[in-house]
Scaffold this active site. Structure first.
Site, PDB file in Angstrom:
ATOM      1  N   GLU A 189     -39.872   8.049 -25.105  1.00  0.00           N
ATOM      2  CA  GLU A 189     -39.619   7.418 -23.799  1.00  0.00           C
ATOM      3  C   GLU A 189     -41.113   6.794 -23.072  1.00  0.00           C
ATOM      4  OE1 GLU A 189     -38.812   9.832 -20.086  1.00  0.00           O
ATOM      5  OE2 GLU A 189     -37.175   8.531 -19.908  1.00  0.00           O
ATOM      6  N   GLU A 221     -31.687  16.777 -15.521  1.00  0.00           N
ATOM      7  CA  GLU A 221     -31.376  15.179 -15.653  1.00  0.00           C
ATOM      8  C   GLU A 221     -32.555  14.760 -16.416  1.00  0.00           C
ATOM      9  OE1 GLU A 221     -28.711  13.763 -15.508  1.00  0.00           O
ATOM     10  OE2 GLU A 221     -27.357  15.099 -14.518  1.00  0.00           O
ATOM     11  N   LYS A 232     -37.919  19.942  -3.539  1.00  0.00           N
ATOM     12  CA  LYS A 232     -39.188  19.559  -3.994  1.00  0.00           C
ATOM     13  C   LYS A 232     -39.297  18.424  -4.480  1.00  0.00           C
ATOM     14  CE  LYS A 232     -42.734  19.854  -6.424  1.00  0.00           C
ATOM     15  NZ  LYS A 232     -43.445  18.532  -6.398  1.00  0.00           N
ATOM     16  N   CYS A 276     -34.826   6.489 -16.075  1.00  0.00           N
ATOM     17  CA  CYS A 276     -34.466   7.324 -17.186  1.00  0.00           C
ATOM     18  C   CYS A 276     -33.483   6.589 -18.144  1.00  0.00           C
ATOM     19  CB  CYS A 276     -33.783   8.544 -16.594  1.00  0.00           C
ATOM     20  SG  CYS A 276     -32.503   8.176 -15.679  1.00  0.00           S
TER      21      CYS A 276
END
Ligand code: NAD
Length: 493
Positions: free
Chosen positions: A385, A250, A175, A284
């Site tokens: 982040e 992750e 997905k 990331c």
């Protein structure tokens, strides 16, 4: 306009309800394709197809060698279609074409690597303490794998998740992000051409809270491998726990890039620039906290600004461009909000700090490469982040202080260390609470090297030989080789 279909049970299909979502080119700002908006009923079809492939379809009878050949056939097709796939992915997420092309080379090799591993997955024979028994283990595929991926590198994520899963004998349902699904759907065409049995590889598209959530909840999914934000990852983890699904995550990061006074600054300055402004900071692994030893703060900041001022923003298809647009409107808004948060918290903006406009900057989603000085490690701009081209500089005095600042955060994905002192490099690599430490380099990825996070950056490891373990269960078998009948039936053997 291109209208994509999903890939389910070896065929291309629309969503049952026939609904579509727009796919926007972040550089041009126009809708260039449509993708199906899948719902639970479509997800159910894909999971059933995968389950059937694994339990009674041709895939369940494939030998390990045949699985390896199938993965190699995919690798060859990715190589052949590399440029086309790269252009589609860049059009969809705005990442530099130069970078996407390079990544596709590694993606083909990744499929080949796990193709090679498929027939090297072995159990053990165990020299059991019982003289009248033979014991061994076998490694079995965990079951249907749901792979949920983020928009910044869809085909890379698909490869590092699906290749080890399929090498292990699993069937997968991918997905991709609703913001960048096109390249994964194009890739599905290659899987079809490679002649894999129907149901081994499926792609469902749509919105995270709809098709993504339905996939996570589906009772026939045994394992979830997810790349995305920590907030969504935590929700996926919670849902998966209810049915005891295996999970690897992750997630995000707020990674320290640590420059010591003894570093080769000619290497460190471009390394820091690449770590935060590469891919517009939408990584990331972004090295978004720059820790600089105070004795070189002024000199290093000067070098950094000299490089960052010359960054060329523009069309990601243009080989002259260094930094492209932010990939999605919500992400652009998030970055803009953080620019305000940083200033309100007292960080001093020494470069950028605004949306970037001007000739060639179409689509309205460019951000100036931004640097904040005087950042304290407890400010939000140092702890949260951003996922954009925004760097926070924090000073430190000693090695111990650098370690303390670097580790004082909920995340633990990667860290960069710049030093010419080998002892310090090794000490730092041991002391940092992160999954990967880069010494005198940054953004050095390999499908052969385990990758993953500590703390809030995730669970489990992708890439490398050990990644295949994420898709296997160990089964133990004990066989009696005794000639005589067992003794007392009420006592453990
Ligand atoms: P996201 O969490 O919004 O979405 C990731 C995927 O999950 C998408 O496919 C999305 O459709 C799906 N999803 C969303 N809600 C869901 C739900 N309730 N149930 C099931 N699935 C759902 O992340 P994003 O915005 O696409 O990507 C950016 C994030 O990804 C950043 O935080 C970044 O750090 C992280 N990321 C991590 C890595 C890594 O390897 N550690 C790599 C790249 C990106």
């Amino acid at each position: 306009m291109k209208q994509y279909q999903m890939f389910i049970a070896g065929d291309f299909a629309d969503a049952a309800a026939g609904e579509l979502l727009d796919t926007v080119d972040p550089y041009r700002g126009d809708v260039w394709a449509k993708i199906p908006r899948a719902q639970a009923v479509d997800v159910d079809r894909a999971v059933r197809a995968a389950y059937d492939a694994m339990t009674k379809g041709a895939w369940s009878r494939y030998t390990a060698t045949q699985r390896g050949k199938a993965l190699n056939a995919i690798a060859d097709l990715v190589d052949r279609h590399r440029d086309r796939l790269a252009e589609i992915e860049t059009r969809d997420n705005g990442k530099l074409l130069r970078e996407t092309r390079g990544q596709l080379g590694a993606i083909a090799e990744c499929w080949r690597y796990y193709g090679g591993l498929a027939d090297k997955i072995e159990g053990h024979s165990i020299p059991i303490e019982k003289p009248d028994a033979l014991a061994f283990t076998s490694r079995e595929p965990v079951g249907v794998v749901a792979a949920l991926t983020a928009w910044n590198s869809p085909l890379w994520f698909a490869a590092i998740k699906c290749a080890p899963a399929m090498a292990a004998g699993c069937a997968v349902v991918v997905k991709p992000s609703e913001f960048a699904s096109a390249s994964t759907l194009e890739f599905a065409q290659l899987v079809k051409e490679a002649g894999l049995p129907p149901g081994v590889f499926n792609v469902v598209t749509g919105i995270g809270q709809e098709s993504g959530a339905a996939l996570v909840e589906h009772p026939n999914v045994a394992k979830i491998t997810f790349t995305g934000s920590d907030v969504t990852g935590a929700r996926v983890y919670e849902t998966a726990a209810r049915s005891m699904k295996r999970v690897s995550l992750e997630l995000g990061g707020k990674s320290p890039n640590i420059v010591f006074a003894d570093a080769d600054l000619d290497l460190a300055a471009p390394g820091v620039v690449s770590g935060i402004f590469g891919a517009s900071g939408q990584m990331c692994t972004a090295g978004s906290r720059l820790l600089v030893q105070r004795s070189i703060m002024e000199e290093f900041t000067g070098r950094l600004l000299d490089l960052a001022r010359n960054i060329r923003l523009g069309d990601p298809m243009d080989p002259e461009t260094d930094v492209g647009p932010i990939a999605t409107p919500p992400q652009f808004q998030k970055v803009m909000d953080y620019l305000d948060v940083a200033q309100a918290d007292g960080a001093r903006c020494i470069l950028g700090g605004k949306a970037a406009e001007g000739p060639g900057l179409t689509g309205g989603q460019f951000v100036q490469p931004t640097v904040f000085a005087d950042v304290k490690n407890n400010m939000r701009i140092a702890q949260e982040e951003v996922f954009g081209p925004v760097l926070s500089i924090i000073g430190f005095g000693t090695e111990e202080e650098a370690v303390e600042i670097a580790n004082e955060i909920d995340y633990g994905l990667v860290a960069g260390v710049w030093t010419t002192n080998i002892g310090r490099a090794v000490r730092m690599s041991k002391a940092l609470h992160v999954g990967t430490v880069w010494i005198n380099t940054y953004r050095a990825y390999s499908y052969m090297v385990p990758f993953g996070g500590m703390k809030r950056s995730g669970l489990g490891r992708e890439s490398g030989i050990e990644a295949v373990n994420e898709y296997l269960e160990t089964k133990s078998v004990i066989i009696s080789i005794a000639e005589a009948a067992p003794g007392n039936p009420f006592i453990m053997r």
